[in-house]
Design a protein around this motif. Structure first.
Motif, PDB file in Angstrom:
ATOM      1  N   ALA A  79       6.524  -0.921   0.342  1.00 25.34           N
ATOM      2  CA  ALA A  79       6.278   0.573   0.590  1.00 25.34           C
ATOM      3  C   ALA A  79       6.946   0.736   2.029  1.00 25.34           C
ATOM      4  N   ARG A  80       6.870  -0.415   3.061  1.00 26.45           N
ATOM      5  CA  ARG A  80       7.231  -0.123   4.226  1.00 26.45           C
ATOM      6  C   ARG A  80       8.863   0.166   4.481  1.00 26.45           C
ATOM      7  N   ASN A  81       9.532  -0.358   3.249  1.00 27.93           N
ATOM      8  CA  ASN A  81      11.211  -0.393   3.719  1.00 27.93           C
ATOM      9  C   ASN A  81      11.733   0.674   2.270  1.00 27.93           C
ATOM     10  N   TRP A  82      10.831   1.360   1.830  1.00 29.94           N
ATOM     11  CA  TRP A  82      11.113   1.841   0.639  1.00 29.94           C
ATOM     12  C   TRP A  82      12.372   2.750   0.867  1.00 29.94           C
ATOM     13  N   ALA A  83      12.719   3.532   2.051  1.00 24.31           N
ATOM     14  CA  ALA A  83      13.929   4.237   2.230  1.00 24.31           C
ATOM     15  C   ALA A  83      15.340   3.616   2.431  1.00 24.31           C
ATOM     16  N   HIS A  88       4.181  -1.525  -3.348  1.00 21.28           N
ATOM     17  CA  HIS A  88       3.231  -2.583  -2.841  1.00 21.28           C
ATOM     18  C   HIS A  88       3.370  -2.955  -1.490  1.00 21.28           C
ATOM     19  N   GLY A  89       2.251  -3.376  -0.928  1.00 18.47           N
ATOM     20  CA  GLY A  89       2.248  -3.557   0.556  1.00 18.47           C
ATOM     21  C   GLY A  89       0.793  -4.331   1.026  1.00 18.47           C
ATOM     22  N   TYR A  90       0.982  -4.990   1.805  1.00 18.76           N
ATOM     23  CA  TYR A  90      -0.093  -5.814   2.622  1.00 18.76           C
ATOM     24  C   TYR A  90      -0.178  -5.632   4.168  1.00 18.76           C
ATOM     25  N   ASP A 150       0.921 -11.269  10.828  1.00 18.05           N
ATOM     26  CA  ASP A 150       2.117 -11.691  11.427  1.00 18.05           C
ATOM     27  C   ASP A 150       3.550 -10.527  11.202  1.00 18.05           C
ATOM     28  N   GLY A 151       3.070  -9.315  10.638  1.00 22.13           N
ATOM     29  CA  GLY A 151       4.062  -8.492  10.343  1.00 22.13           C
ATOM     30  C   GLY A 151       4.569  -8.470   9.152  1.00 22.13           C
ATOM     31  N   GLY A 152       4.331  -9.327   8.128  1.00 29.32           N
ATOM     32  CA  GLY A 152       5.000  -9.566   7.066  1.00 29.32           C
ATOM     33  C   GLY A 152       4.100  -8.722   6.076  1.00 29.32           C
ATOM     34  N   SER A 153       4.327  -8.768   4.959  1.00 32.23           N
ATOM     35  CA  SER A 153       3.667  -8.114   3.824  1.00 32.23           C
ATOM     36  C   SER A 153       3.278  -8.933   2.481  1.00 32.23           C
ATOM     37  N   SER A 154       3.012 -10.135   2.658  1.00 30.94           N
ATOM     38  CA  SER A 154       2.906 -11.182   1.561  1.00 30.94           C
ATOM     39  C   SER A 154       1.494 -11.177   1.183  1.00 30.94           C
ATOM     40  N   GLY A 155       0.513 -10.651   1.698  1.00 32.60           N
ATOM     41  CA  GLY A 155      -0.853 -10.724   1.279  1.00 32.60           C
ATOM     42  C   GLY A 155      -1.513 -12.237   1.511  1.00 32.60           C
ATOM     43  N   ARG A 156      -1.027 -13.107   2.044  1.00 31.38           N
ATOM     44  CA  ARG A 156      -1.552 -14.347   2.263  1.00 31.38           C
ATOM     45  C   ARG A 156      -2.639 -14.230   3.319  1.00 31.38           C
ATOM     46  N   TYR A 157      -2.272 -13.340   4.610  1.00 27.90           N
ATOM     47  CA  TYR A 157      -3.297 -13.164   5.383  1.00 27.90           C
ATOM     48  C   TYR A 157      -3.635 -14.675   6.310  1.00 27.90           C
ATOM     49  N   SER A 158      -2.365 -15.563   6.521  1.00 32.27           N
ATOM     50  CA  SER A 158      -2.487 -16.872   6.870  1.00 32.27           C
ATOM     51  C   SER A 158      -2.575 -16.871   8.407  1.00 32.27           C
ATOM     52  N   SER A 159      -2.306 -15.864   9.161  1.00 33.69           N
ATOM     53  CA  SER A 159      -2.360 -15.711  10.624  1.00 33.69           C
ATOM     54  C   SER A 159      -3.140 -14.835  11.204  1.00 33.69           C
ATOM     55  N   GLN A 208      -0.581   1.795   7.839  1.00 34.03           N
ATOM     56  CA  GLN A 208       0.712   1.911   8.313  1.00 34.03           C
ATOM     57  C   GLN A 208       1.677   1.178   7.602  1.00 34.03           C
ATOM     58  N   VAL A 209       1.435   0.314   6.573  1.00 30.47           N
ATOM     59  CA  VAL A 209       2.504  -0.004   5.741  1.00 30.47           C
ATOM     60  C   VAL A 209       2.900   0.891   4.622  1.00 30.47           C
ATOM     61  N   PHE A 210       2.039   1.751   4.488  1.00 30.14           N
ATOM     62  CA  PHE A 210       2.391   2.644   3.444  1.00 30.14           C
ATOM     63  C   PHE A 210       2.948   4.203   3.713  1.00 30.14           C
ATOM     64  N   ARG A 211       2.665   4.482   5.016  1.00 31.24           N
ATOM     65  CA  ARG A 211       3.173   5.579   5.761  1.00 31.24           C
ATOM     66  C   ARG A 211       4.603   6.156   5.535  1.00 31.24           C
ATOM     67  N   PRO A 212       5.336   5.061   5.871  1.00 24.92           N
ATOM     68  CA  PRO A 212       6.869   5.277   5.433  1.00 24.92           C
ATOM     69  C   PRO A 212       7.165   5.844   4.079  1.00 24.92           C
ATOM     70  N   ALA A 213       6.773   5.015   3.043  1.00 25.90           N
ATOM     71  CA  ALA A 213       6.880   5.584   1.796  1.00 25.90           C
ATOM     72  C   ALA A 213       6.438   7.129   1.504  1.00 25.90           C
ATOM     73  N   TYR A 214       5.166   7.196   2.064  1.00 22.58           N
ATOM     74  CA  TYR A 214       4.635   8.709   1.944  1.00 22.58           C
ATOM     75  C   TYR A 214       5.559   9.712   2.338  1.00 22.58           C
ATOM     76  N   SER A 215       5.968   9.203   3.462  1.00 21.75           N
ATOM     77  CA  SER A 215       6.881  10.437   4.221  1.00 21.75           C
ATOM     78  C   SER A 215       8.227  10.543   3.236  1.00 21.75           C
ATOM     79  N   HIS A 216       8.798   9.636   2.769  1.00 16.25           N
ATOM     80  CA  HIS A 216       9.911   9.604   1.897  1.00 16.25           C
ATOM     81  C   HIS A 216       9.862  10.409   0.617  1.00 16.25           C
ATOM     82  N   PHE A 217       8.553   9.911   0.132  1.00 15.58           N
ATOM     83  CA  PHE A 217       8.114  10.633  -1.157  1.00 15.58           C
ATOM     84  C   PHE A 217       7.965  12.191  -0.939  1.00 15.58           C
ATOM     85  N   ALA A 218       7.387  12.359  -0.087  1.00 20.81           N
ATOM     86  CA  ALA A 218       7.258  14.001   0.456  1.00 20.81           C
ATOM     87  C   ALA A 218       8.597  14.656   0.402  1.00 20.81           C
ATOM     88  N   ALA A 219       9.384  13.907   1.131  1.00 21.88           N
ATOM     89  CA  ALA A 219      10.604  14.652   1.376  1.00 21.88           C
ATOM     90  C   ALA A 219      11.505  14.787   0.170  1.00 21.88           C
TER      91      ALA A 219
END
Length: 261
Positions: free
Chosen positions: A114-118, A140-142, A146-155, A168-179
């Motif tokens: 989601a973060r990098n869809w565009a 998908h996004g978590y 640590d800035g990643g998006s694996s969903g391990r939540y290990s740090s 904030q992980v999903f906002r870039p995708a929402y903006s792209h889809f709206a456009a």
């Protein structure tokens, strides 16, 4: 003709929190030369749609989390994999549309990011040609600290989870889809079992609803094999998370935003 198993499934012990249940299968890129091409996958999904379709089935997924390894597995760049996904989907869709006009969900590239869809799936909107004009981008996004998006939540301090961390992980995708005039679906997200994690989830769900985007959470499984995974909603530590979800379960959006013309 004997078809090969496609994809790379992790061996026991290498899939975090998966209970060591996955075994490595033959790693084969979807390609006619490898014995299983996009048309074969389209036939397979069309067969499922024709055999199992019923009113409760909303639609069909065309695959899960494509990604370019850039190494021995596929030797493809991210850009090449993006083009391949679009090309494969465009082979599959006319086959599937012979039997159903229901929604099809298409995961974005690089694990449906989601973060990098565009950047990694930006050509999907113009490139995918659905005869029924009824496809939905799936992201998908978590919110790993640590800035990643694996969903391990290990740090990081999971008891001080920032309220914006998931949204904030999903906002870039929402903006792209709206456009682009596209509808969307969050197919996976989840949180660690903390009060601050739940606050972050509530924020993300509110924003998804405001954008007309349905969400499904990573729930894990009820057979005990997922015990200990931080996002496993079956675990006792997620009782408050289950209550949060139940309180929202009665909410329904009338429908997704209208598809692009």
């Amino acid at each position: 003709m004997v078809r090969k198993q496609t994809g790379a499934l992790l061996p026991a012990g290498e899939a975090a929190g998966q209970g060591g249940r996955w075994k490595r299968q033959e790693q084969v890129l979807i390609d006619d030369a490898n014995g299983w091409g996009a048309a074969d996958l389209g036939d397979h999904i069309a067969s499922m749609a024709a055999t199992f379709d019923e009113a409760m089935i909303l639609g069909y997924g065309l695959g899960n989390e494509p990604y370019a390894s850039g190494g021995a597995l596929d030797s493809l760049t991210v850009t090449a994999m993006e083009a391949k996904v679009v090309a494969d989907v465009n082979i599959m869709l006319p086959i599937i549309r012979k039997v159903t006009s229901k929604l099809v969900f298409i995961c974005g590239n690089q694990w449906a990011s989601a973060r990098n869809w565009a950047a990694v799936s930006g050509s999907f909107a113009a490139g995918i040609k659905d005869p029924a004009n009824n496809w939905i981008p799936e992201v998908h996004g978590y919110g790993d600290l640590d800035g990643g998006s694996s969903g391990r939540y290990s740090s990081g301090n999971l008891n001080a989870f920032p309220a914006e961390q998931v949204a904030q992980v999903f906002r870039p995708a929402y903006s792209h889809f709206a456009a682009k005039g596209l509808r969307a679906f969050v197919g996976e997200t989840g949180i660690p079992p903390t009060d601050s994690g739940r606050a972050a989830l509530a924020r993300a769900l509110n924003e998804a609803k405001a954008n007309g985007v349905p969400v499904t959470l990573w729930i894990a499984g009820g057979d005990g094999a997922m015990g200990g995974e931080k996002m496993n909603l079956d675990d006792a530590v997620h009782a408050a998370t289950r209550d949060l979800i139940k309180a929202r379960a009665g909410e329904r959006m009338a429908e997704w935003k209208a598809p692009r013309s």
